[in-house]
Design a protein around this motif. Structure first.
Motif, mmCIF file in Angstrom:
data_model
loop_
_atom_site.group_PDB
_atom_site.id
_atom_site.type_symbol
_atom_site.label_atom_id
_atom_site.label_comp_id
_atom_site.label_asym_id
_atom_site.label_seq_id
_atom_site.Cartn_x
_atom_site.Cartn_y
_atom_site.Cartn_z
ATOM 1 N N LYS A 108 0.813 -1.220 0.000
ATOM 2 C CA LYS A 108 0.000 0.000 0.000
ATOM 3 C C LYS A 108 0.843 1.266 0.000
ATOM 4 O O LYS A 108 0.422 2.290 -0.541
ATOM 5 N N LYS A 148 -1.887 2.013 8.980
ATOM 6 C CA LYS A 148 -2.096 0.675 8.414
ATOM 7 C C LYS A 148 -0.787 -0.005 8.071
ATOM 8 O O LYS A 148 0.224 0.660 7.817
ATOM 9 N N TYR A 154 -5.894 -7.365 5.343
ATOM 10 C CA TYR A 154 -7.112 -7.610 4.557
ATOM 11 C C TYR A 154 -8.298 -7.568 5.506
ATOM 12 O O TYR A 154 -8.134 -7.725 6.719
ATOM 13 N N ASP A 155 -9.495 -7.335 4.945
ATOM 14 C CA ASP A 155 -10.724 -7.266 5.748
ATOM 15 C C ASP A 155 -10.556 -6.366 6.968
ATOM 16 O O ASP A 155 -11.062 -6.667 8.054
ATOM 17 N N GLY A 156 -9.814 -5.271 6.812
ATOM 18 C CA GLY A 156 -9.666 -4.312 7.899
ATOM 19 C C GLY A 156 -8.637 -4.720 8.952
ATOM 20 O O GLY A 156 -8.345 -3.950 9.856
ATOM 21 N N VAL A 159 -5.588 -2.202 9.836
ATOM 22 C CA VAL A 159 -5.961 -0.786 9.714
ATOM 23 C C VAL A 159 -6.487 -0.316 11.074
ATOM 24 O O VAL A 159 -7.353 -0.972 11.659
ATOM 25 N N GLU A 185 -2.042 7.834 7.468
ATOM 26 C CA GLU A 185 -2.840 8.550 6.468
ATOM 27 C C GLU A 185 -3.767 9.530 7.151
ATOM 28 O O GLU A 185 -4.254 9.252 8.259
ATOM 29 N N ALA A 186 -4.026 10.634 6.461
ATOM 30 C CA ALA A 186 -5.068 11.528 6.959
ATOM 31 C C ALA A 186 -6.361 10.728 7.042
ATOM 32 O O ALA A 186 -6.659 9.933 6.153
ATOM 33 N N TRP A 187 -7.098 10.903 8.132
ATOM 34 C CA TRP A 187 -8.390 10.217 8.272
ATOM 35 C C TRP A 187 -9.398 10.932 7.376
ATOM 36 O O TRP A 187 -9.695 12.111 7.576
ATOM 37 N N VAL A 188 -9.898 10.220 6.367
ATOM 38 C CA VAL A 188 -10.796 10.850 5.401
ATOM 39 C C VAL A 188 -12.225 10.821 5.955
ATOM 40 O O VAL A 188 -12.687 9.768 6.414
ATOM 41 N N ILE A 190 -15.232 10.002 5.295
ATOM 42 C CA ILE A 190 -15.841 9.258 4.184
ATOM 43 C C ILE A 190 -17.364 9.358 4.221
ATOM 44 O O ILE A 190 -17.984 9.074 5.243
ATOM 45 N N GLU A 193 -18.163 4.562 0.403
ATOM 46 C CA GLU A 193 -17.056 3.914 -0.282
ATOM 47 C C GLU A 193 -17.597 3.281 -1.556
ATOM 48 O O GLU A 193 -18.675 2.677 -1.541
ATOM 49 N N GLU A 258 -10.657 0.644 -5.218
ATOM 50 C CA GLU A 258 -11.487 1.065 -4.076
ATOM 51 C C GLU A 258 -11.294 2.554 -3.870
ATOM 52 O O GLU A 258 -10.163 3.037 -3.844
ATOM 53 N N ASN A 269 -8.318 4.544 -2.546
ATOM 54 C CA ASN A 269 -7.887 3.804 -1.365
ATOM 55 C C ASN A 269 -6.872 2.751 -1.781
ATOM 56 O O ASN A 269 -5.698 2.855 -1.466
ATOM 57 N N GLU A 270 -7.325 1.719 -2.488
ATOM 58 C CA GLU A 270 -6.368 0.687 -2.884
ATOM 59 C C GLU A 270 -6.874 -0.053 -4.106
ATOM 60 O O GLU A 270 -8.032 0.068 -4.483
HETATM 61 N N1 LIG Z 1 -7.466 7.081 5.439
HETATM 62 C C1 LIG Z 1 -8.618 6.541 5.856
HETATM 63 N N2 LIG Z 1 -9.595 7.319 6.356
HETATM 64 C C2 LIG Z 1 -10.768 6.793 6.794
HETATM 65 N N3 LIG Z 1 -11.067 5.478 6.742
HETATM 66 C C3 LIG Z 1 -10.147 4.635 6.229
HETATM 67 C C4 LIG Z 1 -8.879 5.127 5.774
HETATM 68 N N4 LIG Z 1 -8.181 4.060 5.316
HETATM 69 C C5 LIG Z 1 -8.962 2.972 5.494
HETATM 70 N N5 LIG Z 1 -10.154 3.295 6.045
HETATM 71 C C6 LIG Z 1 -11.261 2.364 6.348
HETATM 72 O O1 LIG Z 1 -10.748 1.059 6.586
HETATM 73 C C7 LIG Z 1 -11.190 0.117 5.592
HETATM 74 C C8 LIG Z 1 -10.093 -0.885 5.279
HETATM 75 O O2 LIG Z 1 -8.944 -0.207 4.784
HETATM 76 P P1 LIG Z 1 -8.085 -0.787 3.592
HETATM 77 O O3 LIG Z 1 -6.835 -0.010 3.489
HETATM 78 O O4 LIG Z 1 -8.926 -0.898 2.387
HETATM 79 O O5 LIG Z 1 -7.706 -2.225 4.180
HETATM 80 P P2 LIG Z 1 -8.023 -3.701 3.680
HETATM 81 O O6 LIG Z 1 -6.799 -4.087 2.924
HETATM 82 O O7 LIG Z 1 -8.189 -4.457 4.958
HETATM 83 O O8 LIG Z 1 -9.245 -3.674 2.819
HETATM 84 C C9 LIG Z 1 -11.578 0.990 4.407
HETATM 85 O O9 LIG Z 1 -12.490 0.323 3.559
HETATM 86 C C10 LIG Z 1 -12.161 2.207 5.131
HETATM 87 O O10 LIG Z 1 -13.466 1.917 5.583
#
Ligand SMILES: Nc1ncnc2c1ncn2[C@@H]1O[C@H](COP(=O)(O)OP(=O)(O)O)[C@@H](O)[C@H]1O
Ligand SMILES: [Mg+2]
Length: 388
Positions: A108, A148, A154-156, A159, A185-188, A190, A193, A258, A269-270
């Motif tokens: 990432k 993260k 994976y699956d959160g 993170v 990362e800055a907390w977005v 959201i 998604e 994503e 995101n990714e």
């Molecule tokens: N910078 C961020 N700001 C706010 N929420 C985030 C951020 N990064 C991740 N998240 C939340 O965490 C979830 C999982 O993050 P992600 O990097 O996609 O990990 P994974 O690889 O487990 O899918 C995202 O789908 C989102 O809901």
């Protein structure tokens, strides 16, 4: 099944989870000869496919000998160790997606750096190794920050939302290995998604799927709604970003991008360079499923139409319930609901594990969502209300 030594396969799939299982389902109708590398005979795809090789997808020697008999090699996951990619490259195996795209998809931090360099919209980020690094980053962006793991989450899992320096200290104390590559990362903020899926063939043909809403609960994708309830402007922007990324990484196969939607802004995101949970709805919901499209793309066959087959399509994941009940026990109840398409992956039931999904098509979104959640709840022995 024993395979004669000189029989060649069209495609070798490394990994035998539910994505490989649904890929072989698509390979049947196209008459493709597919071989699957499974870690265990109990893997989701190994349970249903005759041409399997049992061995570790992380062992370079195993993967190299598996790949020898395959014209094209693809993957049901992107966490392919660099030493496996190196051996396959030396062996001149035809890897689709290419090894660089796979390496990018699994890291990432590198992904963020590459996308930022190209001017693509990503949240503000920085590689961090210590509490002090996180605190210094938060001075620039403010708390909370997202921390993260760069590789392997994976699956959160991997993170964390960190709201203060003491919380950062707590997190670092709980991490198993020092020196894990982390990103702050800055907390977005959201609003929703979404995911944009694109397919690209070696000939350069590109096909994009409708942008979908993905609902994550506790970091796990629970529901997918197609098409996403966003403006045409945002959805066109998301699609254009997916095409940009696909070209930039020289993608072959399908890729899910994503994205976070915050107000009128989109942040990447990714990526996942393979069929993705956000595309399971395409099996019934689009003319060509993501699994068939992936096979077409890696085989350099013409891509298929990505048109929706209904006004709205809803997929809800079936996650193992708290009692660990096997969803097959309540299959009849779920199937008694009209228009419910059930997919079970043959995995042993454990709380929270992705065991399957259900898809409902309809003209009325709310009604389709309700039925999909009801069916998923019946399969896990829980009564789950649709959460929106
Ligand atoms: N910078 C961020 N700001 C706010 N929420 C985030 C951020 N990064 C991740 N998240 C939340 O965490 C979830 C999982 O993050 P992600 O990097 O996609 O990990 P994974 O690889 O487990 O899918 C995202 O789908 C989102 O809901
Ligand atoms: Mg994710």
């Amino acid at each position: 099944m024993l395979t004669s030594m000189n029989e060649r396969f069209d495609i070798g799939i490394v990994g035998a989870g539910q994505l490989a299982r649904m890929m072989v389902q698509a390979a049947i109708s196209l008459g493709l000869r597919v071989r699957v590398l499974a870690e265990s005979p109990a893997d989701s795809a190994a349970l249903v496919w005759p041409d399997i090789v049992i061995g570790s997808p992380n062992d370079p020697e195993v993967v190299a000998s598996f790949a020898e008999a395959c014209n094209v090699v693809t993957f049901d996951h992107e966490l392919v160790p660099p030493k496996v990619l190196a051996v396959l490259t030396v062996q001149r195996a035809t890897l689709r997606p290419n090894p660089k795209a796979l390496a990018l998809a699994q890291d990432k931090l590198w992904q963020r750096e590459q996308f930022a360099r190209r001017g693509l919209p990503v949240p503000r980020f920085h590689g961090v190794r210590s509490i002090e690094d996180v605190a210094a980053f938060a001075i620039e962006t403010g708390w909370p920050v997202a921390v993260k793991t760069a590789v392997g989450g994976y699956d959160g899992r991997g993170v964390w939302r960190v709201a203060s320096a003491p919380e950062a200290a707590e997190l670092f104390a709980s991490l198993p290995a020092r020196g894990t590559n982390l990103i702050a990362e800055a907390w977005v903020p959201i609003d929703r998604e979404v995911a944009a899926m694109v397919a690209r063939s070696p000939a350069g043909e590109v096909a994009t799927y409708p942008v979908v809403d993905t609902l994550q609960i506790d970091g796990i994708c629970r529901e997918i709604v197609a098409p996403a309830g966003i403006s045409a402007h945002l959805s066109d922007k998301a699609t254009a970003l997916a095409i940009d990324v696909a070209k930039a990484i020289d993608l072959t196969g399908v890729m899910a991008l994503e994205l976070f939607v915050a107000g009128d802004e989109l942040f990447i995101n990714e990526i996942a360079t393979r069929p993705h949970n956000s595309g399971h709805y395409t099996i019934e919901g689009c003319t060509t499923s993501q699994f068939e499209q992936h096979l077409r793309a890696v085989m350099d066959l013409p891509l298929g139409s990505t048109d929706l087959t209904a006004e709205h399509v809803v997929t809800v994941n079936v996650l193992g319930g708290p009692t660990g009940e096997d969803p097959r026990q309540t299959l009849a109840q779920a199937l008694a609901l009209p228009g419910v398409n059930v997919h079970l992956y043959g995995k042993s039931a454990r709380p929270g594990r992705k065991l399957g999904h259900v898809t409902v098509l309809g003209e009325n979104l709310e009604e389709a969502r309700e039925r999909a959640w009801l069916a998923a709840g019946l399969l896990t022995g829980e009564r789950v209300e649709s959460p929106r």
